[in-house]
Design a protein around this motif. Structure first.
Motif, PDB file in Angstrom:
ATOM      1  N   ALA A  65       0.838  -1.204   0.000  1.00 60.67           N
ATOM      2  CA  ALA A  65       0.000   0.000   0.000  1.00 60.67           C
ATOM      3  C   ALA A  65       0.871   1.252   0.000  1.00 60.67           C
ATOM      4  O   ALA A  65       0.409   2.336   0.343  1.00 60.67           O
ATOM      5  N   THR A  66       2.116   1.101  -0.412  1.00 56.72           N
ATOM      6  CA  THR A  66       3.076   2.199  -0.340  1.00 56.72           C
ATOM      7  C   THR A  66       2.605   3.433  -1.089  1.00 56.72           C
ATOM      8  O   THR A  66       2.580   4.536  -0.529  1.00 56.72           O
ATOM      9  N   ASN A  67       2.258   3.281  -2.354  1.00 56.06           N
ATOM     10  CA  ASN A  67       1.865   4.454  -3.143  1.00 56.06           C
ATOM     11  C   ASN A  67       0.619   5.126  -2.583  1.00 56.06           C
ATOM     12  O   ASN A  67       0.541   6.357  -2.516  1.00 56.06           O
ATOM     13  N   GLU A  68      -0.347   4.330  -2.163  1.00 52.83           N
ATOM     14  CA  GLU A  68      -1.564   4.899  -1.585  1.00 52.83           C
ATOM     15  C   GLU A  68      -1.254   5.653  -0.301  1.00 52.83           C
ATOM     16  O   GLU A  68      -1.789   6.734  -0.050  1.00 52.83           O
ATOM     17  N   PHE A  69      -0.359   5.087   0.526  1.00 53.79           N
ATOM     18  CA  PHE A  69       0.005   5.755   1.777  1.00 53.79           C
ATOM     19  C   PHE A  69       0.798   7.032   1.502  1.00 53.79           C
ATOM     20  O   PHE A  69       0.594   8.053   2.160  1.00 53.79           O
ATOM     21  N   ILE A  70       1.685   7.004   0.534  1.00 58.79           N
ATOM     22  CA  ILE A  70       2.443   8.214   0.171  1.00 58.79           C
ATOM     23  C   ILE A  70       1.486   9.307  -0.291  1.00 58.79           C
ATOM     24  O   ILE A  70       1.620  10.466   0.122  1.00 58.79           O
ATOM     25  N   ASN A  71       0.514   8.960  -1.124  1.00 58.99           N
ATOM     26  CA  ASN A  71      -0.472   9.956  -1.573  1.00 58.99           C
ATOM     27  C   ASN A  71      -1.252  10.513  -0.387  1.00 58.99           C
ATOM     28  O   ASN A  71      -1.500  11.720  -0.304  1.00 58.99           O
ATOM     29  N   PHE A  72      -1.634   9.648   0.540  1.00 58.62           N
ATOM     30  CA  PHE A  72      -2.358  10.061   1.739  1.00 58.62           C
ATOM     31  C   PHE A  72      -1.496  11.018   2.560  1.00 58.62           C
ATOM     32  O   PHE A  72      -1.960  12.067   3.015  1.00 58.62           O
ATOM     33  N   MET A  73      -0.204  10.670   2.754  1.00 57.55           N
ATOM     34  CA  MET A  73       0.691  11.522   3.540  1.00 57.55           C
ATOM     35  C   MET A  73       0.944  12.853   2.834  1.00 57.55           C
ATOM     36  O   MET A  73       1.054  13.885   3.492  1.00 57.55           O
ATOM     37  N   ASN A  74       1.021  12.837   1.527  1.00 57.34           N
ATOM     38  CA  ASN A  74       1.201  14.095   0.790  1.00 57.34           C
ATOM     39  C   ASN A  74       0.037  15.047   1.041  1.00 57.34           C
ATOM     40  O   ASN A  74       0.222  16.259   1.123  1.00 57.34           O
ATOM     41  N   GLN A  75      -1.156  14.499   1.183  1.00 58.84           N
ATOM     42  CA  GLN A  75      -2.323  15.326   1.484  1.00 58.84           C
ATOM     43  C   GLN A  75      -2.219  15.925   2.885  1.00 58.84           C
ATOM     44  O   GLN A  75      -2.765  16.986   3.156  1.00 58.84           O
ATOM     45  N   LYS A  76      -1.516  15.256   3.786  1.00 54.93           N
ATOM     46  CA  LYS A  76      -1.376  15.716   5.171  1.00 54.93           C
ATOM     47  C   LYS A  76      -0.119  16.562   5.385  1.00 54.93           C
ATOM     48  O   LYS A  76       0.096  17.087   6.466  1.00 54.93           O
ATOM     49  N   GLN A  77       0.722  16.694   4.378  1.00 53.89           N
ATOM     50  CA  GLN A  77       2.004  17.371   4.493  1.00 53.89           C
ATOM     51  C   GLN A  77       1.880  18.791   5.042  1.00 53.89           C
ATOM     52  O   GLN A  77       2.690  19.216   5.853  1.00 53.89           O
ATOM     53  N   ALA A  78       0.878  19.516   4.643  1.00 58.69           N
ATOM     54  CA  ALA A  78       0.708  20.896   5.121  1.00 58.69           C
ATOM     55  C   ALA A  78       0.558  20.931   6.638  1.00 58.69           C
ATOM     56  O   ALA A  78       1.097  21.821   7.297  1.00 58.69           O
TER      57      ALA A  78
END
Length: 85
Positions: A65-78
């Motif tokens: 689930a790496t790519n999905e988790f990275i996308n999720f974390m990118n949304q939380k980066q701010a």
């Protein structure tokens, strides 16, 4: 003068190390919080981290689930960047 500089350098090094540790701890806690939210949202029972020194030898690609988790974390980066200030 050299001794004063050495003391100053040592104090600043400790100060920087403490600040770095504080920020890394904050980032780690936020990643754990978001990992939990990601798992709950996607019905994932366990999310493993792999890297240097990890005991994980192999994971089937269907469990990745790496790519999905990275996308999720990118949304939380701010949020992470805001908390680091």
């Amino acid at each position: 003068l050299q001794q004063e500089f050495a003391i100053y350098e040592q104090e600043k090094t400790i100060e920087i190390q403490n600040e770095l540790e504080k920020k890394l701890t904050l980032i780690s806690k936020q990643i754990q919080t978001y990992a939990k939210a990601f798992c709950e949202k996607n019905n994932i029972d366990i999310l493993l981290q792999s890297g240097q020194g990890s005991p994980i030898g192999y994971i089937h690609t269907s469990m990745n689930a790496t790519n999905e988790f990275i996308n999720f974390m990118n949304q939380k980066q701010a949020n992470i960047e805001k908390d680091l200030k």
